[in-house]
Design a protein around this motif. Structure first.
Motif, short mmCIF file in Angstrom:
data_model
loop_
_atom_site.label_atom_id
_atom_site.label_comp_id
_atom_site.label_asym_id
_atom_site.label_seq_id
_atom_site.Cartn_x
_atom_site.Cartn_y
_atom_site.Cartn_z
N THR A 102 -9.65 0.58 -1.61
CA THR A 102 -10.66 0.45 -0.93
C THR A 102 -11.39 -0.85 -0.64
O THR A 102 -11.97 -1.17 -2.20
N PHE A 103 -11.77 -1.96 -0.23
CA PHE A 103 -12.00 -2.95 0.03
C PHE A 103 -13.69 -2.74 1.06
O PHE A 103 -13.51 -2.60 2.14
N GLY A 104 -15.00 -2.45 0.07
CA GLY A 104 -16.15 -2.01 0.97
C GLY A 104 -15.48 -0.95 1.81
O GLY A 104 -15.21 -0.26 1.48
N ASN A 105 -15.24 -1.14 3.56
CA ASN A 105 -15.02 0.27 4.04
C ASN A 105 -13.62 0.06 4.54
O ASN A 105 -13.05 0.92 5.48
N VAL A 106 -12.95 -0.55 4.34
CA VAL A 106 -11.67 -0.88 4.09
C VAL A 106 -10.78 0.25 3.41
O VAL A 106 -10.71 -0.12 2.23
N HIS A 107 -10.05 1.22 4.27
CA HIS A 107 -8.86 1.94 2.86
C HIS A 107 -7.52 1.45 3.27
O HIS A 107 -7.03 1.48 3.77
N ALA A 108 -7.22 0.31 2.49
CA ALA A 108 -6.17 -0.81 1.27
C ALA A 108 -4.76 -0.31 1.61
O ALA A 108 -4.18 0.19 2.31
N VAL A 109 -5.29 1.10 0.73
CA VAL A 109 -3.94 1.71 0.39
C VAL A 109 -4.81 3.30 -0.22
O VAL A 109 -5.97 3.81 -0.65
N GLY A 157 6.28 -1.96 6.63
CA GLY A 157 5.08 -1.62 7.31
C GLY A 157 4.69 -2.84 8.51
O GLY A 157 4.86 -4.11 7.65
N PRO A 158 3.80 -2.09 9.46
CA PRO A 158 3.44 -4.09 9.83
C PRO A 158 2.43 -4.08 8.88
O PRO A 158 1.49 -4.23 8.27
N SER A 159 2.03 -5.50 9.69
CA SER A 159 1.08 -6.70 9.46
C SER A 159 -0.36 -5.47 8.70
O SER A 159 -1.39 -4.79 9.70
N GLY A 160 -1.41 -5.67 7.46
CA GLY A 160 -2.82 -4.96 7.56
C GLY A 160 -2.92 -3.71 7.15
O GLY A 160 -3.33 -2.93 6.54
N CYS A 161 -0.81 -2.78 6.49
CA CYS A 161 -1.03 -1.78 5.95
C CYS A 161 -0.71 -1.28 4.78
O CYS A 161 -0.81 -0.61 4.28
N GLY A 162 -1.53 -2.71 3.88
CA GLY A 162 -1.38 -2.06 2.62
C GLY A 162 -0.33 -2.57 1.81
O GLY A 162 -0.15 -2.39 0.68
N LYS A 163 0.72 -3.46 2.69
CA LYS A 163 2.07 -3.91 1.27
C LYS A 163 1.39 -4.68 0.53
O LYS A 163 2.04 -4.54 -0.64
N THR A 164 1.02 -5.88 0.72
CA THR A 164 0.59 -6.94 -0.41
C THR A 164 -1.21 -6.62 -1.35
O THR A 164 -0.22 -6.07 -2.07
N THR A 165 -1.58 -5.85 -0.73
CA THR A 165 -2.73 -4.99 -1.93
C THR A 165 -1.81 -4.25 -3.00
O THR A 165 -1.72 -4.33 -4.02
N SER A 166 -0.52 -3.57 -2.01
CA SER A 166 0.07 -2.52 -3.19
C SER A 166 0.72 -3.58 -4.26
O SER A 166 0.94 -3.11 -5.56
N1 LIG Z 1 -9.60 -9.18 -0.29
C1 LIG Z 1 -9.50 -7.78 0.39
N2 LIG Z 1 -10.39 -7.99 0.87
C2 LIG Z 1 -11.69 -7.28 1.92
N3 LIG Z 1 -10.50 -6.28 2.82
C3 LIG Z 1 -9.06 -7.06 2.21
C4 LIG Z 1 -8.61 -7.66 0.87
N4 LIG Z 1 -7.81 -7.82 0.90
C5 LIG Z 1 -7.29 -6.94 2.14
N5 LIG Z 1 -7.55 -6.24 2.49
C6 LIG Z 1 -8.00 -4.80 3.79
O1 LIG Z 1 -6.46 -4.41 3.51
C7 LIG Z 1 -6.40 -3.94 4.31
C8 LIG Z 1 -4.93 -4.52 3.97
O2 LIG Z 1 -4.07 -5.35 3.86
P1 LIG Z 1 -2.66 -6.63 3.32
O3 LIG Z 1 -2.27 -5.21 2.28
O4 LIG Z 1 -2.70 -7.19 3.28
O5 LIG Z 1 -1.64 -5.66 4.63
P2 LIG Z 1 0.23 -6.06 4.79
O6 LIG Z 1 0.52 -6.89 3.66
O7 LIG Z 1 1.06 -4.98 4.66
O8 LIG Z 1 -0.31 -7.15 5.56
C9 LIG Z 1 -5.57 -5.48 5.65
O9 LIG Z 1 -6.65 -4.16 6.04
C10 LIG Z 1 -6.82 -6.28 5.30
O10 LIG Z 1 -7.55 -6.31 5.67
#
Ligand SMILES: Nc1ncnc2c1ncn2[C@@H]1O[C@H](COP(=O)(O)OP(=O)(O)O)[C@@H](O)[C@H]1O
Ligand SMILES: [Mg+2]
Lengths: 270, 340
Positions: free
Chosen positions: B15-22, B39-48
């Motif tokens: 989680t980032f703050g109150n965003v549940h990324a994964v 998955g669509p943009s913002g679904c947590g792929k990059t974070t994974s």
């Molecule tokens: N460093 C960060 N700080 C705050 N929010 C983040 C950060 N990285 C990603 N997020 C949020 O986490 C969610 C997933 O992001 P991300 O993994 O980049 O998605 P994807 O790669 O699937 O497009 C998004 O809502 C994004 O805004």
């Protein structure tokens, strides 16, 4: 408009052009052109007082540039990790130290030094029979004070524009944090650091006001020029002035070229 | 025999703050496979991906690589390499120094001759021999991409992580690079983990695809499994094209792939043995070469698409906008899927 601009530039640069011109005058009197000659240059640079002043100026400028480059870069890197209120305060302080007029820095550092000396000298005298006083190091300290802010701003601009993923790529490729700093961060900041070094050198080398306050008995080139002008402008002084002018100009141009080239590379990359 | 996954997620949440990324993900990447996260943009792929590489730490749960728990292990100690979305080539180094960067961090440092040989091999692998002395900003997008690949693969990582590596390339180049990536993966036997929002890319390149939605893994399977047996309407809609009709129960839909629909001039001329047949009006027609795509309207089913193969056009006929036609499907073509 064009005439106006021409007049302004004439007004700004005519005195400088006069000085440069008459430094090549064979004759002794400024208003009496006797033909081209480098005689005043050889005369100026065989004058031991001028040479001594030049060496003092070079030492001060060199040390100032070196210390400003190191401390300024470290400040910029440190500020990267600072956020919020502390950051705002530090930013403000940095801008202030650049914008404050030289005379204010001169007077305030003078007062600070004198106060310091008054406080510690009695103790030093009673303990080891020594005392500290104005000298080259006080000039360097005062110069570093505002030049480190110049370096800090230049390096910060570069840091802000730096792609974060380059640092991550380096870590991903097995470089330790120190290795990443040495192989990626420092090389990318180097143009800014170098430009900051050259600017600091120039600012310190040609500074008169701050130096005048805190130099004590030391004579730098600008101070020498100032004190001899009171006895009348000699072509010898014109020669010294020309050398100072041209070398400062050269350093500024080099600094500018370095900055622009690194800009271009950064732009071409993205 | 139980085979150890190269990378495993155990109940990983970020989680980032109150965003549940994964959110509470379990994932096992098999050695030697080509796995895509789709998955669509913002679904947590990059974070994974960043949690695997070591740029982010999970808020809870654990990432392990080759059986080792990676909690607290920094990126530079992890045996994986990443190809960044914008390549992240070092602008102050030439191609050779970029490519050899990983090897040059080893202690003791390899000899210069050895480095030069490895670089030459790596550049040959990505068809960039002779580019050693170039600067990265003198290269085209596709070439930069290949340098980034060489720079990662030269280290023979346990897993190569690729974050939307082809997104910045134009269509033709993207197709070329897809094939090149597949060949590299097969020839080197290195596990590839590719992140993409492009379903076509994921389906055409991968051994397995992991579909994500709002931080959660929805389904993992071979491209064929995902296409033929999607577990819900989200996967069916994301992987390939699908028509959804009102389902028999609440929160269900009837899903029929456009290419499994039959179209003909009248109900009588439709093939035998169809489960259902409907009279429709043709709203639009798109010529796609080997297929023609029709958008049709039925008075109670609504609008849906039909893909008619060129090969059967002599039997089914060609329809103009406004024409009446009949559409039907075999029983096996329709699937009932949940919408949640
Ligand atoms: N460093 C960060 N700080 C705050 N929010 C983040 C950060 N990285 C990603 N997020 C949020 O986490 C969610 C997933 O992001 P991300 O993994 O980049 O998605 P994807 O790669 O699937 O497009 C998004 O809502 C994004 O805004
Ligand atoms: Mg992403």
């Amino acid at each position: 408009m064009r005439i106006y601009a021409t007049l302004v530039y004439l007004f700004l640069y005519f005195p400088i052009a006069l000085i440069v011109g008459f430094s090549f005058n064979a004759g002794k009197y400024a208003m009496d052109w006797q033909g081209f000659s480098l005689a005043w240059y050889s005369k100026a640079f065989s004058n031991p007082l001028i040479l001594q002043a030049l060496i003092t100026s070079l030492i001060i400028a060199g040390m100032t540039a070196l210390l400003s480059a190191i401390i300024g870069t470290m400040t910029a890197l440190g500020l990267e990790r600072v956020t919020g209120r502390t950051r705002t305060i530090f930013d403000a302080l940095i801008y202030i130290s650049i914008m404050v007029p030289g005379i204010v820095i001169g007077i305030s550092t003078l007062i600070a030094f004198v106060t310091l000396f008054n406080m510690v000298n009695p103790l030093l005298l009673s303990l080891w029979n020594i005392k500290i006083e104005m000298g080259i190091w006080t000039v360097i300290a005062a110069h570093v004070l505002f030049n480190l802010a110049v370096v800090c701003l230049l390096v910060r601009a570069r840091l802000t524009g730096m792609d974060r993923s380059l640092v991550e790529a380096s870590e991903d490729l097995y470089a330790t944090p120190m290795g990443t700093f040495r192989q990626v961060v420092l090389p990318l900041l180097m143009p800014s650091i170098l430009a900051g070094f050259l600017l600091s050198f120039t600012f310190s080398f040609e500074d008169f006001i701050i130096t005048f306050f805190v130099a004590g008995p030391n004579v730098t080139l600008p101070i020498y020029v100032f004190s001899s002008i009171r006895r009348g402008v000699t072509p010898e002084i014109n020669a010294v002035g020309t050398v100072v002018l041209l070398s400062s100009l050269l350093l500024l141009v080099i600094a500018q070229v370095i900055l622009q080239r690194s800009e271009k590379i950064a732009v071409a990359k993205s | 025999m139980f085979e150890q996954p190269v990378i495993a997620f155990e109940n990983v949440t970020k989680t980032f703050g109150n965003v549940h990324a994964v959110v509470d993900n379990n994932l096992a990447v098999k050695a030697g496979e080509f796995l895509s996260i789709l998955g669509p943009s913002g679904c947590g792929k990059t974070t994974s991906l960043r949690m695997m590489a070591g740029f982010e730490q999970p808020s809870s749960g654990a990432v392990s690589i080759q059986g080792q728990n990676m909690t607290g292990v920094p990126a530079f100690l992890r045996p994986v390499n990443m190809v960044f979305q914008h390549y992240a080539l070092f602008p102050h180094l030439n191609v050779a120094d970029n490519v050899s960067y990983g090897l040059r961090q080893r202690r003791p440092k390899p000899a210069d001759a050895e480095l030069a040989k490895s670089v030459a091999d790596a550049l040959e692998m990505v068809r960039l021999s002779g580019y050693e002395k170039r600067r990265s900003y003198e290269l085209s997008g596709g070439q930069q991409q290949r340098v980034a690949l060489a720079r990662a693969l030269i280290n023979r990582p346990a897993v190569l992580l690729l974050d939307e590596p082809l997104a910045a390339l134009d269509r033709k180049l993207r197709r070329e690079m897809q094939i090149e990536l597949q060949n590299l993966q097969r020839n080197l036997g290195i596990t590839f983990l590719l992140v993409t929002h492009d379903q076509e890319e994921a389906l055409s390149m991968s051994d397995r695809v992991c579909v994500m939605r709002e931080g959660r893994i929805v389904q993992i399977g071979s491209p064929r499994e995902l296409y033929d047996k999607p577990i819900n309407s989200y996967v069916a809609g994301f992987v390939g094209k699908a028509n959804f009709f009102v389902g028999p129960k609440a929160d269900t839909v009837l899903c029929v792939r456009p290419e499994l629909l039959e179209i003909s001039a009248t109900r009588k001329t439709l093939p035998q043995g169809l489960a259902d047949a409907f009279d429709v009006t043709v709203l639009n027609r798109i010529f796609l070469g080997e297929h023609t795509e029709y958008l049709v309207r039925h008075e109670s089913l609504g609008d849906f698409t039909v893909l008619s193969p060129r090969k059967s056009e002599h039997a089914s006929g060609v329809f103009d906008i406004g024409d009446k036609a009949a559409v039907g499907w075999h029983k096996s073509a329709a699937q009932i899927l949940t919408t949640t």
